[in-house]
Structure formats: C-alpha cells, structure tokens
Design an enzyme around this catalytic site. Sequence first.
Site, PDB file in Angstrom:
ATOM      1  N   GLN A  80       2.178  11.606  -6.519  1.00 40.56           N
ATOM      2  CA  GLN A  80       2.581  11.387  -5.122  1.00 40.56           C
ATOM      3  C   GLN A  80       4.080  11.066  -4.964  1.00 40.56           C
ATOM      4  O   GLN A  80       4.726  11.556  -4.036  1.00 40.56           O
ATOM      5  CB  GLN A  80       1.741  10.252  -4.551  1.00 40.56           C
ATOM      6  CG  GLN A  80       1.657  10.270  -3.065  1.00 40.56           C
ATOM      7  CD  GLN A  80       0.628   9.302  -2.523  1.00 40.56           C
ATOM      8  OE1 GLN A  80       0.788   8.792  -1.453  1.00 40.56           O
ATOM      9  NE2 GLN A  80      -0.427   9.038  -3.263  1.00 40.56           N
ATOM     10  N   SER A 100       8.431   3.886   0.265  1.00 38.24           N
ATOM     11  CA  SER A 100       7.298   3.258  -0.403  1.00 38.24           C
ATOM     12  C   SER A 100       7.319   3.553  -1.906  1.00 38.24           C
ATOM     13  O   SER A 100       7.089   2.667  -2.731  1.00 38.24           O
ATOM     14  CB  SER A 100       5.991   3.764   0.211  1.00 38.24           C
ATOM     15  OG  SER A 100       4.898   3.065  -0.336  1.00 38.24           O
ATOM     16  N   SER A 139       0.863  -1.183   0.000  1.00 35.35           N
ATOM     17  CA  SER A 139       0.000   0.000   0.000  1.00 35.35           C
ATOM     18  C   SER A 139       0.897   1.229   0.000  1.00 35.35           C
ATOM     19  O   SER A 139       1.856   1.306   0.777  1.00 35.35           O
ATOM     20  CB  SER A 139      -0.923  -0.001   1.221  1.00 35.35           C
ATOM     21  OG  SER A 139      -1.856   1.053   1.121  1.00 35.35           O
ATOM     22  N   GLU A 140       0.595   2.182  -0.876  1.00 32.67           N
ATOM     23  CA  GLU A 140       1.506   3.307  -1.111  1.00 32.67           C
ATOM     24  C   GLU A 140       1.821   4.101   0.146  1.00 32.67           C
ATOM     25  O   GLU A 140       2.865   4.748   0.236  1.00 32.67           O
ATOM     26  CB  GLU A 140       0.911   4.242  -2.180  1.00 32.67           C
ATOM     27  CG  GLU A 140      -0.354   4.958  -1.706  1.00 32.67           C
ATOM     28  CD  GLU A 140      -1.040   5.758  -2.809  1.00 32.67           C
ATOM     29  OE1 GLU A 140      -0.711   5.548  -3.979  1.00 32.67           O
ATOM     30  OE2 GLU A 140      -1.901   6.587  -2.486  1.00 32.67           O
ATOM     31  N   ASN A 141       0.911   4.071   1.126  1.00 35.54           N
ATOM     32  CA  ASN A 141       1.129   4.851   2.335  1.00 35.54           C
ATOM     33  C   ASN A 141       1.988   4.120   3.361  1.00 35.54           C
ATOM     34  O   ASN A 141       1.986   4.476   4.532  1.00 35.54           O
ATOM     35  CB  ASN A 141      -0.213   5.267   2.952  1.00 35.54           C
ATOM     36  CG  ASN A 141      -1.116   4.093   3.240  1.00 35.54           C
ATOM     37  OD1 ASN A 141      -1.198   3.150   2.448  1.00 35.54           O
ATOM     38  ND2 ASN A 141      -1.788   4.114   4.374  1.00 35.54           N
TER      39      ASN A 141
END
Lengths: 217, 225
Positions: B103, A94, A52-54
């Site tokens: 991001q 990440s 998960s990117e976070n």
Amino acid sequence: MSDIAFTPWTRAEMAQRIAADIPDGAIVNIGIGMPELVADFLPQDKEILLHSENGILGMGPKPSPNEVDYDLINAGKQPVTLLDGGAFFDHSLSFAMMRGGHLDIAILGAFQVAVNGDLANWATNDPNAIPAVGGAMDLAVGARNVFVMMELLTKKGDSKLVEHCTYPLTGLGCVSRVYTDHGVIDITPEGFVARTLPPGLSLDDLNARAGIAIRAS
Amino acid sequence: MIDKTRPDTQSCVADIPDGATLLVGGFGGAGMPHELIEAVIARAPKDLTIISNNAGNGTTGLAALLAAGLVKKVVCSFPRQADSFVFDKLYREGRLELELVPQGNLVERIRAGGAGIGAFFTPTGYGTPIAAGKETRQIDGRNYVLEYPLKADFALIKAHRGDRWGNLTYRKTARNFGPVMATAATVTVAQVEDIVPLGTLDPEDIVTPGVFVDRLVAIGTGAAQ
C-alpha cells in the site's frame, strides 16, 4: 508432545498482555485480524494514540449505532470514532508516518516468524489463495517495534516460530517480540528467548511443542 | 473564466477510451466515487487498467465495473476482502491480471507520478517476492528497492465540497487516496456532495488545489457505502 496440565492463554489474555506492555504516549498501529482485540484492553490511565493506515491518528472506539459514519472507518473497513485531538490525513502522509519511523509499535498477525525476526504474514503457498498485502510491508520496515500476536501452533500442530520462513516474506529481521498463547517470546541476537510463560508450562514443554530452541530469559 | 463544473457524471467520463488507465479513489467504500463508476459502466470502455487500493466489494462500485467485464488489469494492494467475490471469481478464472503493490509503495508511486519524480528507492518490500527482479541499493547501511511512478489517463475521485476552480475539501477518512490520485492523471474528475460559490471554501481547509482537478460534478449527499 508431552501431556501437561496447562491452559494456553486465550486471545483476550494475549491482547491484555500486549496492551499492558504499551507505554504511555506510544503511537501504535494495530493490524487487522487478531490484533484488533488489543484495542479493547488499552489501559485508561495511559494516553496511547492509535494510527490507522487510511488516515487517522487518534482513532477512538466503535461508534454507537446512531453515530456510525461510513466516511470514518478503520483499516478493516469498520466504523470507528475520532478522539479529541485526533487528526485525518491523506494516504501519502499516513504512509510517511509508517515508513518514516514515526510509529512506536505495530502489532501484526503472522503465519510464521523466524528466529532472525523475519516475518511472513501476507500470503501462503496456496495457489488458490487471493494474495493481499495492504500496509503490512510498510509497517514491517517502518515501525520502531514490530510485535506479533499469533497462536504458537497451526491447526495442524506445526510451530509458527521457525528457523526460516517457508511462506513469502513480509519483511526481513523486523519482529522484536511475539505474543502467543504459549507465552511471550523475544527475538534477540541469541535467538528466541522466553519472556513470560503461562502457568503450568515449563520451558522444556514449550521447546517440545515449538520444536525449536527457545532459551530462558 | 474558469468553470470546471459539469452538469452530470456522463459528460465527465464520455471520453474515456478503450484501454485507458484509471486511478480510482477510495479505501473500501470510503471515498469511492460510486456515481462516476456507474457512469463509466454505462459508457462501457473496454480493457481498462484500474489502479485502486482494493478491487471492489459487494456488487457495487469497482466490483460492478469488474463484473461488467470492462477491466483487464487491476493494480492494487488489498484485493481480498470478506465480500470481494466478484474479483475473486474473475481472478481465479484467469480473466483478470493482478499487479499486487504494497500500500505504501502504491501511494508513493502515484505521488511520484504526480510530482514529476522519475523513480524512488523504498525499503518496503526489500527481500520479499514483491521485489523480485527489481533494482536494489544499499544507502547508509539500509536496503532499498527501486520503484517507478504510476500515472493514469483519468483519475476518478470523491471529495466533499468543491468550487468551479476545482478546489476540493474532503470528509474524514474518505480523503485517503483522493489528494494524491488527483495529481497523477491527465484528466482528474471529482465527484463532490456540493459545488459551492468561489470563495466559500476556507483556503486553510482546501486539501486539493484546483490546479489538479479538471472536471467536477455535484452528486448530493447520498449515503456512503
């Protein structure tokens, strides 16, 4: 459009097919939206690590109500759990995983996929829409394989498989396979190639509906 | 003696001037420094530029800062959320400038800002509207876009525990942007659940060494949003 006896795959059936195609040991990022369903069908006999990117590798399923911890959420900001062996890390690491080619598969939603593998999935041309890109562009360039999960047609009946994307691009030539409700379609140097079609849907019917050339495998 | 601890959030943000650029930690509600943002709202500096992953949700935190009319520009990757109605309204009314950054480019630009890097080539965004007008280069057959660092006057982050030297640990996915944002501001302010005596934090567990932190304040264990 021909009137044919055929039932498109449901989203759950699409998710099931994707899950079945993920090999044991794969590191996978599941995008927010429709692809989230894939997590419900991951085979128990394989070890598949979800990123998960976070900042999670080894993400587990939804917590029970008394396990909910809002410091442990997924990219869609929903509470999740961590598997034994899982790890937390900051955003810089990440995205090094994502951009640096360390993920085997990213599963993304899409507005359009072009015959050359171009992906458009972050913005439409609606001037009133709020643009948001998140980590999609990083996954598009960085994951070793980008799978798209989407319905073949828009609500208006236009094909989302296109010659050239008319929506703003997310990444160039990045998509290798598209899972739709009208079958699984590979992107190859020769163009779109139908890999598996739902029962009752012929290649001719698929071509008629998509309005674009899709070859037999 | 080094003591970066502050008795309250107000004294942590009292010198944020009008027009300041703020890095604000968090991914959704996890890691968002709600109490520090409340203190900024109370002080009410104007024309702020906010660099954060999201642009607030609901009516608290960043959304409250936007609603207070203190922000002129947001630099973020994902402003649109199910409950980002405060941002959505201000943006549609043309009262808020938005710089949308993928991001990974956002975090790498902040990392570059904190690490003394002048600029970097990234594959992310090549060939998309995000790269329009930017310098590109082909390296080993692959195409890249030149991106520049992001730095700020202040970074407001949330960590788990800290000590008076400013060493920080984090909790689960609330770590997210905290460690990298701490490196890229003139003044980094951390809110933590508790401040523990020096030597209590296991050095193997410290994620942000105190050199990157200027002020920290204990908030207690409030429920995360």
